[in-house]
Design a protein around this motif. Structure first.
Motif, short mmCIF file in Angstrom:
data_model
loop_
_atom_site.label_atom_id
_atom_site.label_comp_id
_atom_site.label_asym_id
_atom_site.label_seq_id
_atom_site.Cartn_x
_atom_site.Cartn_y
_atom_site.Cartn_z
N GLN A 73 134.30 60.94 43.73
CA GLN A 73 134.80 60.41 42.47
C GLN A 73 136.19 59.81 42.65
N GLU A 74 137.00 60.47 43.48
CA GLU A 74 138.37 59.97 43.73
C GLU A 74 138.33 58.59 44.39
N GLU A 75 137.43 58.42 45.35
CA GLU A 75 137.31 57.12 46.03
C GLU A 75 136.84 56.04 45.06
N ILE A 76 135.91 56.40 44.18
CA ILE A 76 135.40 55.43 43.19
C ILE A 76 136.53 55.00 42.25
N GLU A 77 137.30 55.97 41.78
CA GLU A 77 138.41 55.66 40.87
C GLU A 77 139.49 54.82 41.56
N HIS A 78 139.74 55.13 42.84
CA HIS A 78 140.74 54.37 43.60
C HIS A 78 140.31 52.92 43.78
N ALA A 79 139.02 52.71 44.14
CA ALA A 79 138.50 51.35 44.32
C ALA A 79 138.58 50.57 43.01
N ALA A 80 138.24 51.23 41.90
CA ALA A 80 138.30 50.57 40.59
C ALA A 80 139.74 50.22 40.22
N ARG A 81 140.68 51.08 40.59
CA ARG A 81 142.10 50.84 40.27
C ARG A 81 142.61 49.62 41.04
N ILE A 82 142.30 49.54 42.32
CA ILE A 82 142.73 48.40 43.13
C ILE A 82 142.11 47.11 42.62
N ALA A 106 139.85 47.21 37.63
CA ALA A 106 138.72 47.48 36.73
C ALA A 106 138.92 48.77 35.93
N GLU A 107 139.89 49.59 36.33
CA GLU A 107 140.08 50.90 35.70
C GLU A 107 140.40 50.77 34.21
N ASP A 108 141.13 49.72 33.86
CA ASP A 108 141.57 49.54 32.48
C ASP A 108 140.38 49.39 31.53
N PHE A 109 139.47 48.45 31.84
CA PHE A 109 138.35 48.23 30.91
C PHE A 109 137.31 49.35 31.01
N ILE A 110 137.22 50.00 32.18
CA ILE A 110 136.29 51.13 32.31
C ILE A 110 136.74 52.28 31.41
N PHE A 146 123.66 45.92 39.34
CA PHE A 146 122.33 46.49 39.20
C PHE A 146 122.27 47.39 37.96
N SER A 147 121.08 47.54 37.40
CA SER A 147 120.95 48.44 36.26
C SER A 147 121.28 49.85 36.70
N GLY A 148 122.07 50.55 35.90
CA GLY A 148 122.55 51.88 36.26
C GLY A 148 123.96 52.06 35.72
N THR A 149 124.63 53.12 36.13
CA THR A 149 125.99 53.37 35.64
C THR A 149 127.01 52.58 36.47
N ILE A 150 128.23 52.51 35.95
CA ILE A 150 129.33 51.87 36.69
C ILE A 150 129.57 52.61 37.99
N LYS A 151 129.51 53.93 37.92
CA LYS A 151 129.72 54.76 39.11
C LYS A 151 128.70 54.43 40.18
N MET A 157 135.68 52.19 27.81
CA MET A 157 134.27 52.41 27.48
C MET A 157 134.05 53.88 27.10
N ASP A 158 133.08 54.13 26.22
CA ASP A 158 132.84 55.48 25.71
C ASP A 158 132.53 56.48 26.81
N GLU A 159 131.71 56.05 27.77
CA GLU A 159 131.27 56.96 28.84
C GLU A 159 132.08 56.80 30.12
N GLY A 160 133.07 55.93 30.14
CA GLY A 160 133.88 55.73 31.34
C GLY A 160 133.04 55.26 32.51
#
Length: 574
Positions: free
Chosen positions: A435-444, A447-451, A418-423, A454-457
């Protein structure tokens, strides 16, 4: 129409205020011709200048009072109508959210968009007009008639002859025009559908050089709408000239016969002028009523289309009270059969299997075997024809949609962002995620590497539909969105197809530990994606051709072996 207007009860005090203001305005308009008659007969004719100033000042005061009432009534009628539109849109949207995919197929997305926008706008417009005219027109008609008769009863016989002609003409035109309104809305649906397909499928259209064909298709849909709109407007175009002709002929007749009565001393000049004003008010009231009659049928068509949506009981709607907590993370298909509406044969037949917590169940098969159909039945996007699907030991049809879907983390075949931020996209799976849960889900989800690049993470903006990220990145963000829910059942519908083998392997290794207390259902095309599954279900033409581990099926199942041999070499199979 009446059913929708009941929603105005929330604005009842505003409606009452509008009716009161319109009544004041109408009384002011009816009083003005009488004052004008007094100025002429008692002021102008006898040369009484002070009286002219006195009554003239009173006329200005009455006119100002009526104008203020009219402006305030317009403001509040618009406020009530816009509020009604807002409430109906919210109600329609909330109701449509409960639809199964089968219900969406029945109406069509393009039609639902038209009903939520254009049709509700039609209702809004007619409500504004009705609030102003439903009181004003009858008061002006009846009041004008009474005042005209009070001025000269014999001269009022002119109205007895002309009014039925006007009413008959209006009814005849409406009889011809009303059936065309339904066609207009259907043609608008068609144009919306073609336009939507062209905009969403622009890449495919350009890839196959189909711009000319699609342009022609859009032109045809546009022409069909234009033709029927012109036809209905041609019919309605007769209304105003007929009304103006009857109105002017009535005024001519009044002046003719009124002049005769003045010449005979039975009527004064001021009364004749007032009588003409009242005749104009009577005719104007009929004009207002006819305008209402033009808009109400079209709005009634729109209201019926809106009510069709609101009256539709969602196929899978069930507000059952059973809680699916009997056994966490279990999934069971008990002799399930499913057919799409209008299909000649079932998409799935006699599907029977169990998936347990902590196990990975893979579903594999050829194109059109029914893999995606099977997983779409679990969250009740469609309901089964026969048999039972149990989540945590409870029939999904005996639990509410919210209850069933709260237990599921679903990653669709086509990754949608959806339009909006990655978060915000990851948090879509769990609104209160930290934020910790979001980062953990992205790591599993790898997706953390390409995020991080990005300039704004995590605050980087995703364009509509995820058009500014690659297919693999969209899939990984979709997987992170499901992981953050920590559901009882994970469903991955061919969700690794855009990943390279290295990322795929890393993701599966990370998922294994993350989903050890949940049931995992994987739909896959690649054999390499299912070899480590605890059980593999082989689908063939909507039926189960075999269930077992990779090794068991390779030895005993012809369909599975054919799939393996089509993808792997003899060395890899060995």
């Amino acid at each position: 129409m009446i059913k929708l207007l009941k929603n105005l009860s929330f604005y009842k005090w505003i409606v009452i205020a509008v009716f009161g203001l319109v009544f004041i305005q109408s009384m002011s308009d009816l009083y003005l011709p009488t004052l004008m008659a007094d100025i002429i007969d008692k002021g102008v004719v006898v040369g009484d200048t002070p009286y002219i100033w006195k009554i003239g000042g009173l006329m200005l005061l009455v006119a100002a009072f009526g104008a203020i009432a009219s402006v305030v009534a317009s403001f509040y009628s618009s406020k009530a109508a816009m509020g009604l539109g807002k409430d109906i849109r919210r109600k329609v949207f909330k109701h449509v959210e409960q639809f199964s995919l089968q219900d969406f197929d029945e109406f069509g997305t393009a039609s639902l968009i038209t009903r939520t926008t254009n049709d509700i706008t039609q209702v809004q417009q007619v409500v504004i007009m009705m609030l102003r005219m439903v009181i004003s027109a009858p008061i002006m008609f009846v009041g004008g008639l009474i005042m005209a008769v009070s001025k000269d009863a014999k001269l009022s016989l002119v109205l007895v002859l002309t009014t039925p002609v006007l009413i008959g003409a209006v009814l005849l035109i409406l009889y011809k025009g009303v059936p065309l309104f339904k066609i207009v809305q259907k043609r608008l649906d068609r144009l919306n559908l073609v336009l939507r397909e062209n905009l969403t499928g622009i890449r495919v259209i350009r890839a196959f050089n189909h711009e000319k064909q699609e342009k022609l298709r859009l032109q045809n849909a546009n022409k069909e709408l234009t033709d029927v709109s012109i036809k209905v407007n041609k019919v309605m175009a007769f209304l105003m000239p007929v009304m103006m002709l009857v109105m002017n002929l009535t005024v001519v007749a009044v002046i003719w016969f009124g002049g005769i009565r003045i010449d005979g001393g039975a009527m004064q000049i001021g009364d004749l002028m007032a009588f003409i004003q009242y005749v104009m008010q009577i005719m104007f009231a009929l004009v207002m009523a006819s305008m209402m009659f033009i808009m109400i049928p079209r709005a009634a068509v729109s209201a019926n289309r809106i009510n069709e949506v609101l009256n539709k009981i969602p196929t899978s709607l069930n507000e059952g009270s059973k809680k699916a907590n009997k056994e966490r993370g279990t999934l069971e298909f008990d002799h399930v059969t499913f057919s799409y509406p209008g299909a000649e044969e079932p998409a799935l037949s006699n599907i029977n299997f169990q998936a347990k917590s902590g196990e990975i169940t893979a579903i594999i098969g050829g194109t059109g075997a029914g893999k995606s159909t099977l997983v779409n039945l679990i969250p009740r996007f469609y309901d089964v024809i026969s048999g039972t699907i149990r989540v945590n030991g409870v029939d999904v049809r005996e639990s509410s949609q919210d209850e069933v879907r709260s237990k599921i983390g679903f990653v669709p075949q086509k990754a949608l962002l959806f339009s909006g931020t990655i978060k915000e996209n990851i948090r879509f799976g769990k609104q209160d995620a930290t934020q910790e849960e979001i980062e953990h889900a992205a790591r599993i989800a790898q997706a953390e590497d390409f995020i991080s690049r990005m300039d704004e993470g995590f605050d980087s903006v995703i364009a509509q539909g995820g058009s500014n990220v690659s297919g693999g990145q969209k899939q990984r963000l979709s997987i992170a969105r499901a992981l953050i829910r920590k559901p009882d059942i994970y469903i991955f519908d061919d969700s690794f197809s855009a990943l390279d083998f290295k990322t795929d392997a890393k993701l599966r290794a990370a998922l294994k530990d993350e989903t050890k207390n949940s049931t995992v259902v994987i739909v896959a095309q690649r054999v390499s994606s299912v070899v480590d599954a605890d059980q593999i279900i082989v689908l063939d033409k909507g039926e189960i051709a075999g269930i077992g581990t990779h090794k068991e099926l390779l030895e005993n199942n012809r369909v599975y072996r054919e799939i393996v041999e089509s993808q792997l070499s003899e060395e890899e199979i060995a």
